[in-house]
Write a protein that holds these residues in place. Sequence first.
Motif, short mmCIF file in Angstrom:
data_model
loop_
_atom_site.label_atom_id
_atom_site.label_comp_id
_atom_site.label_asym_id
_atom_site.label_seq_id
_atom_site.Cartn_x
_atom_site.Cartn_y
_atom_site.Cartn_z
N VAL A 15 0.86 -1.18 0.00
CA VAL A 15 0.00 0.00 0.00
C VAL A 15 0.89 1.23 0.00
O VAL A 15 1.84 1.32 0.79
CB VAL A 15 -0.91 0.02 1.25
CG1 VAL A 15 -1.75 1.28 1.29
CG2 VAL A 15 -1.77 -1.23 1.30
N SER A 17 1.09 5.10 0.86
CA SER A 17 0.33 6.05 1.68
C SER A 17 1.19 7.26 2.01
O SER A 17 2.40 7.20 1.96
CB SER A 17 -0.14 5.36 2.97
OG SER A 17 0.97 5.00 3.76
N ARG A 19 2.64 10.35 4.55
CA ARG A 19 2.97 10.64 5.93
C ARG A 19 3.36 12.10 6.00
O ARG A 19 4.15 12.58 5.20
CB ARG A 19 4.12 9.80 6.44
CG ARG A 19 4.50 10.18 7.86
CD ARG A 19 5.60 9.30 8.39
NE ARG A 19 5.81 9.57 9.80
CZ ARG A 19 6.94 10.03 10.30
NH1 ARG A 19 7.97 10.22 9.51
NH2 ARG A 19 7.06 10.26 11.58
N ARG A 32 3.89 0.37 2.55
CA ARG A 32 3.47 -0.49 3.66
C ARG A 32 3.18 -1.89 3.12
O ARG A 32 2.47 -2.04 2.14
CB ARG A 32 2.21 0.05 4.32
CG ARG A 32 2.35 1.42 4.91
CD ARG A 32 1.02 1.93 5.46
NE ARG A 32 1.16 3.26 5.98
CZ ARG A 32 1.62 3.56 7.18
NH1 ARG A 32 1.95 2.61 8.01
NH2 ARG A 32 1.73 4.82 7.57
N PHE A 50 4.70 12.19 -1.69
CA PHE A 50 3.54 11.36 -2.00
C PHE A 50 2.78 11.91 -3.19
O PHE A 50 2.36 11.17 -4.08
CB PHE A 50 2.62 11.25 -0.79
CG PHE A 50 1.36 10.51 -1.05
CD1 PHE A 50 1.36 9.12 -1.16
CD2 PHE A 50 0.16 11.18 -1.22
CE1 PHE A 50 0.20 8.42 -1.42
CE2 PHE A 50 -1.01 10.48 -1.48
CZ PHE A 50 -1.00 9.11 -1.58
N ARG A 54 2.06 9.94 -6.63
CA ARG A 54 0.66 9.70 -6.98
C ARG A 54 0.33 10.26 -8.36
O ARG A 54 -0.47 9.69 -9.11
CB ARG A 54 -0.24 10.32 -5.93
CG ARG A 54 -1.71 10.05 -6.15
CD ARG A 54 -2.54 10.70 -5.12
NE ARG A 54 -2.38 12.14 -5.24
CZ ARG A 54 -3.02 13.02 -4.52
NH1 ARG A 54 -3.85 12.64 -3.60
NH2 ARG A 54 -2.83 14.32 -4.69
#
Length: 134
Positions: A15, A17, A19, A32, A50, A54
Motif C-alpha cells: 500500500v 500512503s 505521511r 506499507r 507522496f 501519486r
Amino acid sequence: PRDTRVRLPEGPLLVLSPRGARDGTPREARLRAVDPTRGELWVQGLGLSFDDVRSTGAPQAAWSDSTVVVALPLYDGSQRPPDLRTLVQVYDRDTGVFRETRKVERINKTDQPLLHAFGEVLLLRRPNTLEILR
C-alpha cells in the motif's frame, strides 16, 4: 455497483500512503506491506513526495521469495526535455529493509519497465532488454 467483489491475492499487499502534515508542506510517500490476516508487516519511507508519486502513474511491484521490488514512474515536466525515469527500489520481503535503488531512464512515457517474479528471481523487462534482479 457495490455488488461487485474483488478477490485479493494470497499473502501480503503493498500500500502506498502519505505521511506528514496536511498544511501544504510535502508529504512523504511510504510503502506499507500489509497481510490481511496478520496486519501491517513493515513500513518504509520512499524519500519522495507522496503527491509526486501519486501524479505520475501507478507503481508496480513484484515479490520474490526473498525480496520486494517496486517500480515508481517519475516525470518532471519542468525540465527541457522532460525527465522521464523509473526508480526501481528493492526491499527485504520479511523485514522491509531497504537494499538498493536503480534509476532506469525512459525514452517516453510508455517505456515503463515491467517486473516479473519467478521464485527467487525477479526480472526487469524493457522493450529491448531483460535484466535479472536477485
